[in-house]
Structure formats: C-alpha cells, structure tokens
Design an enzyme around this catalytic site. Structure first.
Site, PDB file in Angstrom:
ATOM      1  N   ASP A 535       0.837  -1.207   0.000  1.00 48.69           N
ATOM      2  CA  ASP A 535       0.000   0.000   0.000  1.00 48.69           C
ATOM      3  C   ASP A 535       0.869   1.254   0.000  1.00 48.69           C
ATOM      4  O   ASP A 535       2.038   1.231   0.397  1.00 48.69           O
ATOM      5  CB  ASP A 535      -0.948  -0.006   1.191  1.00 48.69           C
ATOM      6  CG  ASP A 535      -0.222   0.012   2.528  1.00 48.69           C
ATOM      7  OD1 ASP A 535       0.765  -0.730   2.683  1.00 48.69           O
ATOM      8  OD2 ASP A 535      -0.644   0.773   3.434  1.00 48.69           O
ATOM      9  N   ASP A 565       9.030   3.335  -1.420  1.00 46.87           N
ATOM     10  CA  ASP A 565       8.300   2.982  -0.201  1.00 46.87           C
ATOM     11  C   ASP A 565       6.965   2.350  -0.573  1.00 46.87           C
ATOM     12  O   ASP A 565       5.955   3.036  -0.665  1.00 46.87           O
ATOM     13  CB  ASP A 565       8.087   4.229   0.661  1.00 46.87           C
ATOM     14  CG  ASP A 565       7.353   3.942   1.956  1.00 46.87           C
ATOM     15  OD1 ASP A 565       7.355   2.776   2.391  1.00 46.87           O
ATOM     16  OD2 ASP A 565       6.765   4.887   2.519  1.00 46.87           O
ATOM     17  N   GLU A 598      -0.019  -0.968   5.931  1.00 46.29           N
ATOM     18  CA  GLU A 598       1.063  -0.376   6.712  1.00 46.29           C
ATOM     19  C   GLU A 598       0.917   1.130   6.837  1.00 46.29           C
ATOM     20  O   GLU A 598       1.146   1.703   7.913  1.00 46.29           O
ATOM     21  CB  GLU A 598       2.418  -0.729   6.082  1.00 46.29           C
ATOM     22  CG  GLU A 598       3.621  -0.468   6.981  1.00 46.29           C
ATOM     23  CD  GLU A 598       4.189   0.938   6.850  1.00 46.29           C
ATOM     24  OE1 GLU A 598       5.043   1.309   7.676  1.00 46.29           O
ATOM     25  OE2 GLU A 598       3.789   1.667   5.905  1.00 46.29           O
TER      26      GLU A 598
END
Length: 888
Positions: A535, A565, A598
C-alpha cells in the site's frame, strides 16, 4: 475518485518482445474431414496423426499416404521409437498397438493389466536405453512393458530364433502365459469419450462387448488366440497382456494425462538429496501434480511430487533438468528436477487450458484450447503469439522437413499442430538466437558464471506494480488495493513462489504470502521472512513532474508513488529469489509477507499472522527493506527504530458551539483548557515532563558516541541532532481540530488534539501509555474545569534494536560491503515500523533492516523516486545475503 478499480495491468510477467503479428509462417496445412487431431508424432519421412484412426502423412509431398487401421477407439497418444522404427499408438479402446514405420504393418497389440478397468490410455513414453514403453491410464495406474532387442525384427541368419520363439521367451521372462487374449469389455465408469473429441464414435463400435462374436479367421500367429479387428485390418504378430508386476496402482489420484522421460545431466546419486538418477519418468495428472519416477530398476520408484495447484496437468515437456507443465486455466509451471523447486509460473492465457507443449532448444511453444499458439524464450519472455486454429489445439510436435530441394541434412525445423477443426498445420520456425545460454548450458556452468537476466524483469514488473494506485485507508481505493494484492500474488507465483492471499477482515486489505522454496535436500533449509507493504499514501498530481502512477525513468532514476516505499524493494527482493532459483542456487526458503495496511496503521496484521502462523511456518530471521540511506553515495545498514504511541485528547463542554461576542469571558472554553493541558507535556527545552518518562532510556555508549561522530561528518549534521532524532524519545503535537464552522467568532464546544510519543530502548510501551494518561488526567483535574476530558490511545508500536553481534547481521553487512565495495554505515531511524518488533517476538528470531534508497528519494512526497542503480544493487545484495546464510 470512483470506487471502481482502474485498469489493472495484465498479470503476466512475460514481456511481449515481438510484434504479435510477426508469428511463424504457415508452411502447409493438412486436412482430413471429421478427424479431430488428438495426437501427433513424426519420423524422418512421415507425420503421424491420431484421431479416429492413425493417418500417415508423407513429409515430402504432404499427402495422405495411408491410414493405420486396427483401433476401435480414438488414438489419444503416439510415440516414435527411432532405433526400432516402431510407432506406438494408445487408444480409448484400452489397447496399445505397435506398428512398423518402414512397412506400416502391425507388430503387436498390448493390453493393459485388467484392461477392462484401465479405461482410456492417455499417454506414452519410450525409453530407448531400456527398450521399455511406459503408459498412463484413465484408472490412475502407471504400466510398462520391456521388449527384447530382437523382438519385431525379421531373423537375418540361419538358425536365428523366429518371431514366435523370441516372443515366447519375452512372455516367459515377463511371467506371461501364452494364450487367448481377453476381448475388450465395456466398463461402466472408465469408458468415457476423450474430453476434446469433436465427434465421438459409438460406444459399442469403440468397445466391442464380450458377447460379440469374433470375426472368423482372425487369429494371432503368436498366441493362437482370437482378436477382434476391423475389416481389412492386418494381423499383428502377437497380443501381449501386461503382467501385474508391471503395474503401479494409483500412481496418481487422477487420470495420467501426460508423461515424458528425462535423462539426468549428472549421473549417479546425489548426496544432498537431489534427484541424481540417470533416467527419470515425469508424469502429469488430473490431480494437479507432476510426479518424478526413477526408472533405472525393474519397477519405477517415486522420487518427488510437485504440487502445481492450478488444476489438471494436461501436458509436460522436459529439457535437461527442467520440466514445463501445462495446466488447466492457462498456467505453465516451470519445475527444476535437481533442486525440486518451482522456478517460475508462466501465465499464458488465464482460464484457457493448455493442452500441448513443444520445445525447440530453449524456446517453449504452448498450445491452448482457444486455438492460440504462443512462444516463450529461455527468459520466459513472450516472443510470438498467433491464432493457429479455429478450434481447440489438441496436439503438437517439433520435427524437420525439407522446405526446398536440397541434399543431405534433416531439413528445417517446423512446429506441427493439430486441432479439432480437422486441420494439421505446419509452421516454419527458427531456433532461438544464441544471445543467452539456454537451460542446458545454465546447468553446465556454475552459478557465479551465469548471467543475471532479471534486471529487465525487475523494472518491467515494477512498472506494472506502480500503475495500481493501492492507497490504503481510503474507501474509494479499496478495490485498487485488492487488485494490487491479486496482481502481486500472480507476479510472485510467476517468479517461482507458492503464493496466496490471507484475508485480514471485511474492510481491510489482504496480506500476500509467498514462499520461494530453496533446494530440497536432506538438511533442513534456513527460512528467511521478508516483511514489506504494497500500500501507498495518496499522490495528488500537484507537485509531480509526471503521472505518479506511471513509472517514469529519467537520468538514472525511476519516479512513481511507492517506488521507494515500498514497491521497489519488494520487487528487488522477489527478483533476487527468482534469479537464485533460476541458477539453482537458492538454498534457503524465502517467505515474503506483504501487507496492504502499513500506511494506515497495519490494522489486523498481528491477528492475521497469529491465525496463519502454522501456514507461514518456522522462521530463522526477518529481513525488512523499508527505509533509505542518510546520504547519496554511501550504503547503510539500519539497526534501530523508535517506537510510537499515537493519542487523541478531546475536551468538550457538553453544550453547543457559542458566539464569542455573546458568551466570551463567561464560558469555560475547551480550547483554553486543551492549550493549557498540552503545555504541561513539555518544558521550555521541549523535554517531556511526564513523570519517570526518561527513567528507562538506555544510556549512550562510548561506541555509539563515536559512531554518531563519524556519521556527523558524513551528513554534515551535528552528532547531538542525530542522537536526538534516532535514539532519544520525543513528543509531537500534530494537529488540533475544533467543532463548528471554524469562524473567528465561534467558541468551539469540542476541541481534539492529536499527538504522538516516540519511544526508545528500554522504555516500555504499556508503561508509557499509562503514564501519559495519568499525567493528562492529573493535570486536567488540577484545572478544576467544568468541561470533560477524553483520552484515546489509537495506536502503539514498540521500538526495535538490532543485534550487532548476530551472525545474520554480519552476513547482511558483508553482502552490502562486497556488492558496493565500501564499508556500510550503521544507522538508526527515528521512525517506526510496527510490524518489525512484533514479528521478532512472534517468531522468536532477529530482524535485519536493509535500506535500499537514497536520502533524496522523497518517500511520501511529490516526485518520489529511486535510483535504478540502487534498485539493481539492492537485488544483488539480497542474492549475496541469501547465498551466504544457508549454513548459519
């Protein structure tokens, strides 16, 4: 944004490297009306096609030369024995016929043991070294028969044994008594028509009953028995019944649809537990498994079972130590016999069965039920795709024909395909270019000498991954997140993992669990768990120089939301495992656990891991790659993270919002209370004033003080600042929300503040939460306010500190050093990754943190990016690390 998902990229990682219309040239077509082509074979002169009969096509004239008659059912499999000049044909009438390819005369008829129960005979494999024919049956049995060397050849010398004498000796050695062959009886269960026959024959015509009267005069010279044959059918030399000792009952738990023989590259036994036999039989079945049998002794013995997990295995082809298994629903499983691992999954056409496979050197040709043929290279790239037939392609072979007049040589390679449209088509194909070593060459050279072919796959897969806007915590993106999880599962499956989705709840995104299994040997493999997240946070186009959800390459950097990321590192680690699998060098199990929440607090992550802990299995070490370096040029290894406590503080009057011009000065304002209350949390130096807050903070050691001094020189940041950000606790007030219209004349009735505490070793997260709440309640009570106080601890995460003396840490540090050629910097992070300390405690092992990106990667910001060099070297570091830890 709409709740409907955007266009999801096609799950296949096989890059289309050629124009889809640039398919091989159709050289010739063969047509035989109402004859679905169920099987194919070829020798130097002829192409043989199995349908309701067995047609023989002349390669030089491409005309029908003859039809081999005898079977009373569809010919489901053909096999050519070049050294014997024999053709074997297996049929739905539960017989195998042996033909001379020189005279096209019948030689033998083989009846399976308990032939009335064997059902259709789907598959054949001939071993020239042992003169043994293996065949797979509808009743799930594996059967075989070994022929004596002179059997079927006319005697050349005076006094040489006759056919009858040779046959009698063979039958005697096999424990078979000569006698009358039992006629074929209809079986109430196994007499089913082949799945893809266009026009099944009448059941009685295919399977004459025991009550049928034998045709007079048709006796077998070899046995003196009678045999039911079609009119004008030549009499074979003998009828042979397979003895019971030549049967493995329930070889599979489904029909044995396909088989192939594989000679081993490495002769002899393998001390490590690998498959080292000189000859192996590979069988595929409707039970979704591929089984490997050692056939170097009288009775085959099972060596290994691969669970393909994608429905029936309908076709297999073997090259060297690699098996390609064509499955239902359009998947090809690439299996390694030596290491007993799944190397790759190729998605050909989802939900469309693959019914035949053929190989020309390292090129794989797949034939599907939609009439499509596709070609894949040694690197699993799609190099050609074309509609070959208007019906279901049922069979294919590679052979050679003379495309033009010429002397000598075996001619040009062609792909021959047969379908239920009554056509056989001959395609002019070329061998693959010798740009890269093929499978056999890769198996002959050592892993260190083999080229890395995964870089392009890494970027190609990442481009698809980035294109899915998997923003967590937002209802309108929930379907995107689900599609991202599905795509990632398929991606990791294709790279060689066993992958699945683990649900976390009705309103949260699933976990992706994928296991790359290392070499299966006698020693238990180490197991490394990789944690990551698919995510991302939202990406408004404002501030971006390119579409945030389209991977954009510029000046050595890749731009896109999630590239650093955490999608880039995830793909680098997965491609590292895939590269090692391909080189047969993965000696540990790599378990990837990728979550989709997350960025939204990892909701239900811990509960889901606990629920599926047995499925995940035991873990020896945890690897995380979810941060960046502290500079642009020097690689780092992270050994510490701060923990976090998120808290909401709300003060309410219990009444409505008021007007400051009417009630100002008379009302006890919640805003005033909360400002005063928050002011009690820190002093003038921004030190936290919660009682005993610093009591358990681990003192700074001399070694760490020296490390911060070195890092200060690298980053041009004071050592005290680095220490404050990384290893000292802190308090931050993030925002204050008010009720009402936020007008300057309104006294809000409710005010809520959001704050967080960053905690460090050896602070206890539960004690800190309790101390925070006690402090706030105490100070609010001292204020003697009429308003009410509510405190909510919304999220906590513990701190994490790596073990610098751990051999796993040393192995990762060495891998970074060896790949980059410099000593990595040991750093800590001020942020938190809640799942890392939780996973350490849950699996009772140490975690490692490998940052891949640079300090300017702009994670969570516009123009998020990652250096292509860092991505590729990050993959290489992981390969080195996984190779080095197998003996820890």
């Amino acid at each position: 944004m709409s709740t409907q998902a955007a266009d999801v990229p096609h799950p296949s990682l096989s890059r289309p490297l050629a124009d889809q219309h640039g398919h091989p040239h159709l050289f010739h077509s063969l047509y035989h009306k109402t004859n679905s082509v169920l099987s194919l074979s070829a020798d130097e002169k002829y192409v043989y096609s199995g349908s309701q009969g067995d047609d023989v096509w002349d390669k030089s004239t491409f005309s029908l030369k003859t039809t081999l008659r005898g079977h009373t059912g569809s010919v489901l499999a053909l096999e050519y024995a070049s050294e014997r000049k024999w053709l074997f044909s297996a049929s739905g009438d539960s017989t195998i016929r042996v033909w001379s390819t020189e005279t096209h005369a019948p030689l033998f008829i083989l009846h399976p043991h308990f032939d009335t129960d064997a059902g259709d005979l789907f598959s054949l494999a001939w071993s020239s070294s042992s003169s043994t024919l293996y065949f797979g049956c509808q009743n799930t049995s594996l059967q075989w028969f070994t022929f004596l060397p002179n059997l079927g050849h006319p005697p050349h010398q005076q006094g040489a044994p006759t056919h009858q004498q040779v046959l009698d000796k063979a039958l005697q050695e096999a424990g078979i008594a000569s006698g009358t062959a039992t006629p074929r009886r209809v079986h109430k269960f196994f007499d089913s028509y082949p799945q893809y026959t266009r026009k099944p024959a009448d059941l009685e015509a295919r399977n004459p009953t025991a009550s049928s009267s034998p045709s007079p005069g048709l006796t077998t010279p070899a046995t003196g028995g009678t045999c039911l044959l079609q009119p004008n059918v030549q009499i074979p030399l003998a009828i042979i019944q397979i003895p019971p000792k030549n049967v493995i009952w329930s070889a599979h738990y489904g029909y044995v649809y396909c088989m192939a023989l594989s000679p081993s590259i490495r002769e002899g036994s393998d001390d490590q537990g690998g498959i080292g036999s000189s000859l192996r039989l590979v069988t595929g079945s409707g039970d979704a498994t591929v089984k490997v049998w050692d056939v170097n002794s009288a009775v085959p013995s099972l060596q290994h079972t691969f669970d393909c997990g994608e429905g029936a295995v309908l076709a297999v082809v073997v090259r060297g130590d690699t098996v390609y298994a064509g499955c239902q629903d359009g998947y090809v499983k690439v299996l390694d016999l030596e290491t007993r691992t799944l190397v790759r999954t190729i998605i050909v056409n989802e939900n469309i069965d693959i019914l035949s496979l053929s190989m020309l050197q390292s090129d794989l040709y797949t034939c599907s039920a939609n009439g499509q043929v596709q070609r894949f290279s040694a690197t699993f790239d799609l190099t050609a795709s074309w509609p070959a037939h208007s019906g279901i392609i049922l069979s294919s072979i590679i052979t050679h024909v003379k495309l033009s007049s010429g002397k000598g040589g075996r001619g040009k390679a062609v792909l021959v395909t047969g379908a239920n449209d009554d056509f056989i088509k001959i395609w002019d194909i070329d061998p693959p270019p010798k740009k890269q070593p093929d499978i056999e060459e890769l198996q002959r050279i050592g892993p260190e000498s083999q080229p890395d072919l995964s870089d392009d796959i890494l970027v190609y897969a990442l481009s698809k991954f980035i294109s899915i806007p998997s923003v967590s915590g937002c209802l309108s993106y929930r379907e995107h997140c689900r599609q991202a999880a599905i795509w990632l599962r398929k991606c990791l499956s294709q790279l060689g993992a066993e992958a699945s989705l683990l649900p976390t709840g009705d309103t949260t995104n699933p976990l992706v669990l994928a296991t790359f299994r290392g070499t299966q040997n006698k020693r238990k493999a180490r197991r490394v768990l990789v944690y990551g997240h698919y995510d991302v946070i939202p990406a408004s186009p404002k501030g971006w120089s390119s579409d945030p959800f389209t991977l954009y390459a510029l000046n050595g950097y890749l731009y896109g939301r999630g590239v650093t990321d955490n999608k880039g590192p995830i793909m680098a680690i997965a491609c590292a495992a895939a590269a090692l699998l391909r080189r047969r060098a993965l000696d540990v199990d790599l378990v990837m656990l990728i979550e989709g929440e997350e960025e939204a607090g990892s909701k239900h992550f811990a509960q889901t891991v606990k629920q599926h802990k047995e499925t995940i299995g035991p873990i020896d070490a945890i690897l995380v790659s979810n941060s960046t370096w502290i500079s642009e040029s020097t690689p780092c290894i992270t050994y510490g993270l701060r923990g976090v406590v998120h808290c909401q503080v709300k003060i309410s009057s219990g009444g409505p919002d008021l007007h400051s011009g009417v009630d100002g000065g008379a009302a006890r304002e919640p805003m005033m209370d909360i400002m005063k209350l928050l002011g009690t949390l820190v002093d003038d130096q921004q030190k936290v004033t919660i009682p005993s807050f610093y009591d358990d903070v681990r003192p700074l050691t001399a070694e760490e003080r020296q490390l911060f001094k070195v890092l200060s020189g690298v980053t041009q940041t004071p050592a005290s600042s680095l220490s404050a950000k990384w290893r000292e606790p802190s308090l931050t007030i993030h925002e204050i929300e008010v009720s009402g219209p936020k007008n300057s004349t309104v006294i809000p009735s409710t005010v809520q503040a959001r704050l967080s505490l960053r905690i460090v070793p050896d602070q206890d997260v539960e004690e800190i939460c309790a101390s925070l709440q006690d402090h706030l309640k105490s100070k609010f009570g001292d204020m003697q306010s009429r308003n009410t106080l509510e405190i909510n601890i919304s999220h906590t995460a513990d701190w994490w500190l790596g073990n610098l003396d751990d051999p796993w840490f040393a192995a990762l540090e060495s891998a970074i050093r060896d790949e980059w050629g410099v000593e990595p910097l040991r750093i800590r992070e001020g942020g938190s990754i809640p799942s890392v300390p939780y996973l350490e405690k849950e699996f009772s092992c140490h975690a490692l943190h490998l940052p891949m990106g640079q300090s300017t990667d702009q994670a969570h910001l516009p123009n998020e990016r990652m250096s292509l060099c860092n991505l590729q070297k990050g993959q290489a570091v992981v390969e080195r690390f996984l190779t080095s830890v197998k003996d820890l």
